[in-house]
Motif scaffolding. Structure first.
Motif, PDB file in Angstrom:
ATOM      1  N   GLN A 190      24.975  57.905  41.703  1.00  0.00           N
ATOM      2  CA  GLN A 190      24.232  58.341  42.895  1.00  0.00           C
ATOM      3  C   GLN A 190      24.985  57.964  44.172  1.00  0.00           C
ATOM      4  O   GLN A 190      24.955  58.712  45.154  1.00  0.00           O
ATOM      5  N   ALA A 191      25.664  56.825  44.162  1.00  0.00           N
ATOM      6  CA  ALA A 191      26.477  56.416  45.323  1.00  0.00           C
ATOM      7  C   ALA A 191      27.650  57.387  45.514  1.00  0.00           C
ATOM      8  O   ALA A 191      27.987  57.747  46.654  1.00  0.00           O
ATOM      9  N   ILE A 192      28.225  57.842  44.422  1.00  0.00           N
ATOM     10  CA  ILE A 192      29.311  58.832  44.497  1.00  0.00           C
ATOM     11  C   ILE A 192      28.765  60.166  45.000  1.00  0.00           C
ATOM     12  O   ILE A 192      29.368  60.803  45.873  1.00  0.00           O
ATOM     13  N   GLU A 193      27.614  60.584  44.472  1.00  0.00           N
ATOM     14  CA  GLU A 193      26.991  61.830  44.943  1.00  0.00           C
ATOM     15  C   GLU A 193      26.711  61.761  46.442  1.00  0.00           C
ATOM     16  O   GLU A 193      26.965  62.729  47.169  1.00  0.00           O
ATOM     17  N   LEU A 198      27.144  51.239  51.150  1.00  0.00           N
ATOM     18  CA  LEU A 198      25.800  51.150  51.720  1.00  0.00           C
ATOM     19  C   LEU A 198      24.756  51.557  50.679  1.00  0.00           C
ATOM     20  O   LEU A 198      23.736  50.887  50.505  1.00  0.00           O
ATOM     21  N   PHE A 199      25.028  52.652  49.977  1.00  0.00           N
ATOM     22  CA  PHE A 199      24.077  53.119  48.959  1.00  0.00           C
ATOM     23  C   PHE A 199      24.016  52.120  47.804  1.00  0.00           C
ATOM     24  O   PHE A 199      22.927  51.703  47.393  1.00  0.00           O
ATOM     25  N   TYR A 200      25.158  51.731  47.284  1.00  0.00           N
ATOM     26  CA  TYR A 200      25.212  50.829  46.117  1.00  0.00           C
ATOM     27  C   TYR A 200      24.526  49.506  46.455  1.00  0.00           C
ATOM     28  O   TYR A 200      23.705  49.000  45.689  1.00  0.00           O
ATOM     29  N   GLN A 201      24.849  48.955  47.607  1.00  0.00           N
ATOM     30  CA  GLN A 201      24.289  47.661  47.992  1.00  0.00           C
ATOM     31  C   GLN A 201      22.772  47.733  48.168  1.00  0.00           C
ATOM     32  O   GLN A 201      22.060  46.768  47.851  1.00  0.00           O
ATOM     33  N   GLY A 251      37.698  29.378  24.421  1.00  0.00           N
ATOM     34  CA  GLY A 251      38.831  29.026  25.274  1.00  0.00           C
ATOM     35  C   GLY A 251      39.618  30.229  25.766  1.00  0.00           C
ATOM     36  O   GLY A 251      40.749  30.097  26.246  1.00  0.00           O
ATOM     37  N   ILE A 252      39.027  31.400  25.644  1.00  0.00           N
ATOM     38  CA  ILE A 252      39.692  32.631  26.089  1.00  0.00           C
ATOM     39  C   ILE A 252      39.432  32.814  27.584  1.00  0.00           C
ATOM     40  O   ILE A 252      38.304  32.666  28.052  1.00  0.00           O
ATOM     41  N   ILE A 253      40.486  33.099  28.327  1.00  0.00           N
ATOM     42  CA  ILE A 253      40.378  33.330  29.767  1.00  0.00           C
ATOM     43  C   ILE A 253      39.731  34.689  29.982  1.00  0.00           C
ATOM     44  O   ILE A 253      40.121  35.683  29.365  1.00  0.00           O
ATOM     45  N   ILE A 254      38.746  34.731  30.866  1.00  0.00           N
ATOM     46  CA  ILE A 254      38.002  35.965  31.137  1.00  0.00           C
ATOM     47  C   ILE A 254      38.240  36.372  32.589  1.00  0.00           C
ATOM     48  O   ILE A 254      38.228  35.531  33.487  1.00  0.00           O
ATOM     49  N   GLY A 255      38.442  37.674  32.790  1.00  0.00           N
ATOM     50  CA  GLY A 255      38.625  38.166  34.151  1.00  0.00           C
ATOM     51  C   GLY A 255      38.066  39.559  34.335  1.00  0.00           C
ATOM     52  O   GLY A 255      37.791  40.270  33.367  1.00  0.00           O
ATOM     53  N   LEU A 256      37.900  39.915  35.589  1.00  0.00           N
ATOM     54  CA  LEU A 256      37.479  41.266  35.971  1.00  0.00           C
ATOM     55  C   LEU A 256      38.628  41.956  36.673  1.00  0.00           C
ATOM     56  O   LEU A 256      39.316  41.343  37.496  1.00  0.00           O
ATOM     57  N   VAL A 257      38.830  43.212  36.361  1.00  0.00           N
ATOM     58  CA  VAL A 257      39.780  44.059  37.077  1.00  0.00           C
ATOM     59  C   VAL A 257      39.022  45.340  37.385  1.00  0.00           C
ATOM     60  O   VAL A 257      38.726  46.135  36.494  1.00  0.00           O
ATOM     61  N   THR A 258      38.677  45.509  38.657  1.00  0.00           N
ATOM     62  CA  THR A 258      37.782  46.600  39.036  1.00  0.00           C
ATOM     63  C   THR A 258      38.140  47.164  40.404  1.00  0.00           C
ATOM     64  O   THR A 258      38.697  46.455  41.242  1.00  0.00           O
ATOM     65  N   GLN A 259      37.779  48.418  40.611  1.00  0.00           N
ATOM     66  CA  GLN A 259      37.950  49.007  41.938  1.00  0.00           C
ATOM     67  C   GLN A 259      36.765  48.664  42.835  1.00  0.00           C
ATOM     68  O   GLN A 259      36.816  48.883  44.037  1.00  0.00           O
ATOM     69  N   GLN A 260      35.726  48.094  42.257  1.00  0.00           N
ATOM     70  CA  GLN A 260      34.549  47.693  43.032  1.00  0.00           C
ATOM     71  C   GLN A 260      34.904  46.487  43.913  1.00  0.00           C
ATOM     72  O   GLN A 260      35.664  45.621  43.495  1.00  0.00           O
ATOM     73  N   LYS A 261      34.337  46.431  45.097  1.00  0.00           N
ATOM     74  CA  LYS A 261      34.593  45.294  45.988  1.00  0.00           C
ATOM     75  C   LYS A 261      33.784  44.079  45.541  1.00  0.00           C
ATOM     76  O   LYS A 261      32.693  44.209  44.989  1.00  0.00           O
ATOM     77  N   GLU A 262      34.325  42.901  45.842  1.00  0.00           N
ATOM     78  CA  GLU A 262      33.730  41.657  45.359  1.00  0.00           C
ATOM     79  C   GLU A 262      32.302  41.444  45.849  1.00  0.00           C
ATOM     80  O   GLU A 262      31.449  40.948  45.112  1.00  0.00           O
ATOM     81  N   PHE A 263      31.997  41.847  47.073  1.00  0.00           N
ATOM     82  CA  PHE A 263      30.642  41.600  47.586  1.00  0.00           C
ATOM     83  C   PHE A 263      29.590  42.454  46.863  1.00  0.00           C
ATOM     84  O   PHE A 263      28.386  42.194  46.981  1.00  0.00           O
ATOM     85  N   LEU A 264      30.022  43.446  46.076  1.00  0.00           N
ATOM     86  CA  LEU A 264      29.095  44.238  45.268  1.00  0.00           C
ATOM     87  C   LEU A 264      29.050  43.760  43.816  1.00  0.00           C
ATOM     88  O   LEU A 264      28.221  44.228  43.039  1.00  0.00           O
ATOM     89  N   VAL A 265      29.962  42.854  43.460  1.00  0.00           N
ATOM     90  CA  VAL A 265      30.027  42.304  42.106  1.00  0.00           C
ATOM     91  C   VAL A 265      29.375  40.916  42.058  1.00  0.00           C
ATOM     92  O   VAL A 265      28.549  40.624  41.193  1.00  0.00           O
ATOM     93  N   SER A 266      29.751  40.063  43.009  1.00  0.00           N
ATOM     94  CA  SER A 266      29.325  38.655  42.999  1.00  0.00           C
ATOM     95  C   SER A 266      27.815  38.441  42.901  1.00  0.00           C
ATOM     96  O   SER A 266      27.368  37.593  42.126  1.00  0.00           O
ATOM     97  N   PRO A 267      26.995  39.187  43.670  1.00  0.00           N
ATOM     98  CA  PRO A 267      25.547  38.936  43.574  1.00  0.00           C
ATOM     99  C   PRO A 267      24.980  39.152  42.174  1.00  0.00           C
ATOM    100  O   PRO A 267      24.069  38.443  41.755  1.00  0.00           O
TER     101      PRO A 267
END
Length: 193
Positions: free
Chosen positions: A24-27, A73-76, A99-115
């Motif tokens: 919907q944010a893309i639309e 704005l829409f996503y948030q 003991g496996i290292i975990i990470g995120l690799v995303t095109q999303q900005k951090e302020f939309l992921v962290s919350p």
């Protein structure tokens, strides 16, 4: 057999069960700039790397910042509705205990992921959060380099053909997450490991 030492995940539609809000944010973004909205199949088939190229091919001449402003704005405004896919928490906690290292690799900005990560108490499990990664291939390389881990000891999990392609370019093991939103034949055609 090589040991897996790191697992990297895409965010949208892989960790976060946010497809409807994301789409919907893309639309909304296409509507705002008068571009020709693709179908879901056309979107994933046309997304080869940087999302800006996809918008430009569909007649939108706005800058990345202008596009992001509408999308964000829409996503948030719907961020409280975002949940995780079933068993994501258990999988992340299991990998962490191993003991496996975990990470995120995303095109999303951090302020939309962290919350969302904070809401579920998962932020501390991620050693890396490579957000707004316009080239996931480069972000994967850089993360491996920081840890001194060879590509064959790392997996990248994503839901889109472009995720699989980025992982392959980086030389890591690729895992397709079939979420029932992305046309399965498109992601299988990318030949995930």
């Amino acid at each position: 057999k090589e040991m897996i030492k790191m697992v990297l995940f895409d965010w949208n539609n892989t960790i976060a069960n946010d497809f409807i809000i994301w789409w919907q944010a893309i639309e909304e973004t296409f509507r705002s700039f008068g571009g020709q909205l693709p179908t879901i199949r056309e979107y994933f088939d046309g997304l080869k790397g940087d999302y800006l190229e996809l918008y430009q091919k569909r007649g939108i001449r706005a800058s990345r910042e202008e596009l992001n402003k509408v999308y964000e704005l829409f996503y948030q405004s719907h961020i409280d509705e975002i949940i995780l896919f079933p068993e994501v928490e258990e999988i992340l906690r299991f990998l962490s205990k191993q003991g496996i290292i975990i990470g995120l690799v995303t095109q999303q900005k951090e302020f939309l992921v962290s919350p969302v990560l904070e809401k579920y108490g998962l932020k501390k499990l991620f050693s890396y959060c490579e957000c707004h990664a316009l080239s996931k291939t480069i972000a994967i390389y850089q993360t491996l380099e920081k840890e001194g881990i060879p590509p064959q000891n790392c997996c990248f999990v994503g839901d889109a053909p472009s995720d699989i392609n980025h992982g392959k370019k980086a030389g890591v093991i690729t895992i397709a997450f079939l979420n029932r939103y992305v046309p399965e034949d498109l992601i299988i055609a990318a030949k995930p490991d």
